[in-house]
Design an enzyme around this catalytic site. Structure first.
Site, mmCIF file in Angstrom:
data_model
loop_
_atom_site.group_PDB
_atom_site.id
_atom_site.type_symbol
_atom_site.label_atom_id
_atom_site.label_comp_id
_atom_site.label_asym_id
_atom_site.label_seq_id
_atom_site.Cartn_x
_atom_site.Cartn_y
_atom_site.Cartn_z
ATOM 1 N N ASP A 83 -28.898 14.910 -11.295
ATOM 2 C CA ASP A 83 -28.753 15.732 -12.500
ATOM 3 C C ASP A 83 -29.587 15.181 -13.645
ATOM 4 O O ASP A 83 -30.004 14.014 -13.638
ATOM 5 C CB ASP A 83 -27.292 15.828 -12.923
ATOM 6 C CG ASP A 83 -26.710 14.485 -13.362
ATOM 7 O OD1 ASP A 83 -26.917 13.485 -12.649
ATOM 8 O OD2 ASP A 83 -26.054 14.435 -14.417
ATOM 9 N N GLU A 178 -24.205 12.183 -13.127
ATOM 10 C CA GLU A 178 -24.215 10.888 -13.810
ATOM 11 C C GLU A 178 -24.278 11.085 -15.315
ATOM 12 O O GLU A 178 -23.645 10.340 -16.075
ATOM 13 C CB GLU A 178 -25.411 10.052 -13.330
ATOM 14 C CG GLU A 178 -25.401 8.603 -13.802
ATOM 15 C CD GLU A 178 -26.112 8.378 -15.136
ATOM 16 O OE1 GLU A 178 -26.027 7.258 -15.666
ATOM 17 O OE2 GLU A 178 -26.742 9.325 -15.648
#
EC number: 3.4.11.4
Length: 413
Positions: A83, A178
């Site tokens: 991400d 994350e």
């Protein structure tokens, strides 16, 4: 170029919008992250990784580079996150600047934005190098698609380009979310099944990090008593004023903009409300366990004192731990730091070992029983339109991983 497919891989990955969503209740937080993980799984299989599988429980795609040695060496894990941060990631259009002179202002596409060495003196470190930057309308996504591309390039090298390079078993994992702080919450240490791991999620050349903040989040609810302001004397309790008083009771200099190095802080993320009710959202950070606990206690003490003065329970804090300083785990066995440091020194890279003023997936994973420090991936000015990365630094990240693997061959379990 030393690794022919490194840059093309990186450019391909950053063009996929994998911005995570902090308001989501799913894991991963977006369907795009699910789809990208499956795409990475197919790419891993194409390179020759074995036992490639996607874990519905946590959004990770995992694969194995089988050992090609009879030595009983430690199994290494390599991790990166798929991400990107909370900034526009739709239509990423990476720009390539070869042989940067270290002085010129870099125009970001057709926008008014620039990378100016006066504003970003780190540019001066990249004279003669090839930089990848944004067109000024999006972030780049080097955090952490540099790490993803570097790990995939390492796998390609070991499995296809130089299969005679001796190594033990290596496990590769790519995960979601994350950037919103929940990516490692459901990480499956037993499934990953390695002796130690590294996240490849750091910044400039040489970063080697094993000390993070300990972190907590706090939500403070303020209950007011709203009446007409014309008749409010001795009756009104303004919830917004309570929030202001609460914030002003915190140490004035313990804020992000006034701290550095090992200094912790309270950070007011959001404040909204009305005279009737208000809500403040904070994060609490410190490297030292004792000071971290003192900060949490202070937030409760301020609320207790205000409630005592008000004679009513109008200030209600809820404080929850988020992650802890992984140094508490890693310092029990510094061999994985020593081997990474030695690998860099062998490559004439100066290790930069400093506390992270933040956290990584490795913070949580280390406390699950798998020591997981962080290695440089190359990104600079991350999380926004001024992000860039050096191709040469990315190449050296791959070199460092290879050297860690080589040195690990000398350590018999």
């Amino acid at each position: 170029m030393k690794y022919e497919k490194l840059l093309p891989r990186f450019l391909e990955y950053v063009k996929v919008n994998t911005r995570s969503d902090e308001n989501s209740t799913t894991t991963p937080s977006t369907q795009a992250l699910v789809e990208f993980a499956h795409k990475m799984g197919e790419d891993m299989k194409a390179l020759g990784l074995k036992d490639v599988h996607y874990l519905e429980s946590n959004g990770y795609v995992i694969g194995t580079i089988p050992a090609n040695t009879d030595k009983k060496v430690r199994k290494i894990g390599l991790l990166a996150h798929l991400d990107t941060a909370d900034f526009n990631a739709e239509g990423v259009n990476p720009q390539i600047l070869e042989n940067y002179d270290g002085e010129s202002v870099i125009k970001l596409g057709d926008t008014e934005f620039t990378l100016d060495p006066k504003d970003f003196p780190n540019l001066k470190n990249y004279k003669g190098q090839t930089l990848v930057h944004t067109d000024g309308t999006t972030l780049l996504g080097s955090d952490d698609k540099s790490g993803v591309a570097e790990i995939m390039t390492l796998a390609d090298y070991l499995l296809n380009i130089n299969p005679d390079f001796e190594h033990g078993e290596i496990r590769v994992g790519f995960g979601p979310d994350e950037e919103i702080g929940v990516g490692a919450d459901k990480f499956d240490v037993a499934d990953f099944d390695v002796d130690f791991a590294y996240t490849v999620d750091g910044g400039p050349l040489g970063e080697l990090q094993y000390e993070t903040f300990s972190a907590a989040g706090a939500v403070i609810e303020f209950q007011g008593k709203n009446v007409h302001p014309g008749t409010a004397k001795n009756t009104m309790v303004n919830a917004l004023q309570l929030a202001i008083d609460y914030h002003n009771a915190l140490p004035e200099f313990d804020r992000p903009e006034k701290t550095e190095g090992r200094e912790g802080f309270f950070h007011l993320l959001k404040l909204d409300g009305t005279p009737e009710e208000a809500r403040a959202q904070y994060i609490i950070r410190d490297h030292e366990e004792g000071k971290f606990n003192e900060r949490k206690a202070l937030m409760q003490e301020i609320a207790d004192k205000m409630n005592a003065e008000l004679g009513q329970n109008r200030v209600k804090p809820v404080i929850k731990d988020q992650y802890y300083n992984m140094a508490q785990i890693i310092e029990k066995d510094m061999s994985i730091i020593d081997i990474a440091k030695k690998a860099m020194e062998n490559l004439d890279i100066v290790p930069i070992i400093e506390p992270i003023r933040g956290g990584t997936d490795g913070s949580k994973i280390s406390f699950m029983g798998l020591p997981t420090p962080n290695l440089f991936a190359g990104g600079e000015n991350m999380h926004g339109r001024f992000e860039f990365v050096s191709v040469q630094t990315m190449e050296k990240a791959v070199d460092t991983l290879l050297e860690i693997i080589r040195l690990n061959n000398e350590v018999v379990k």
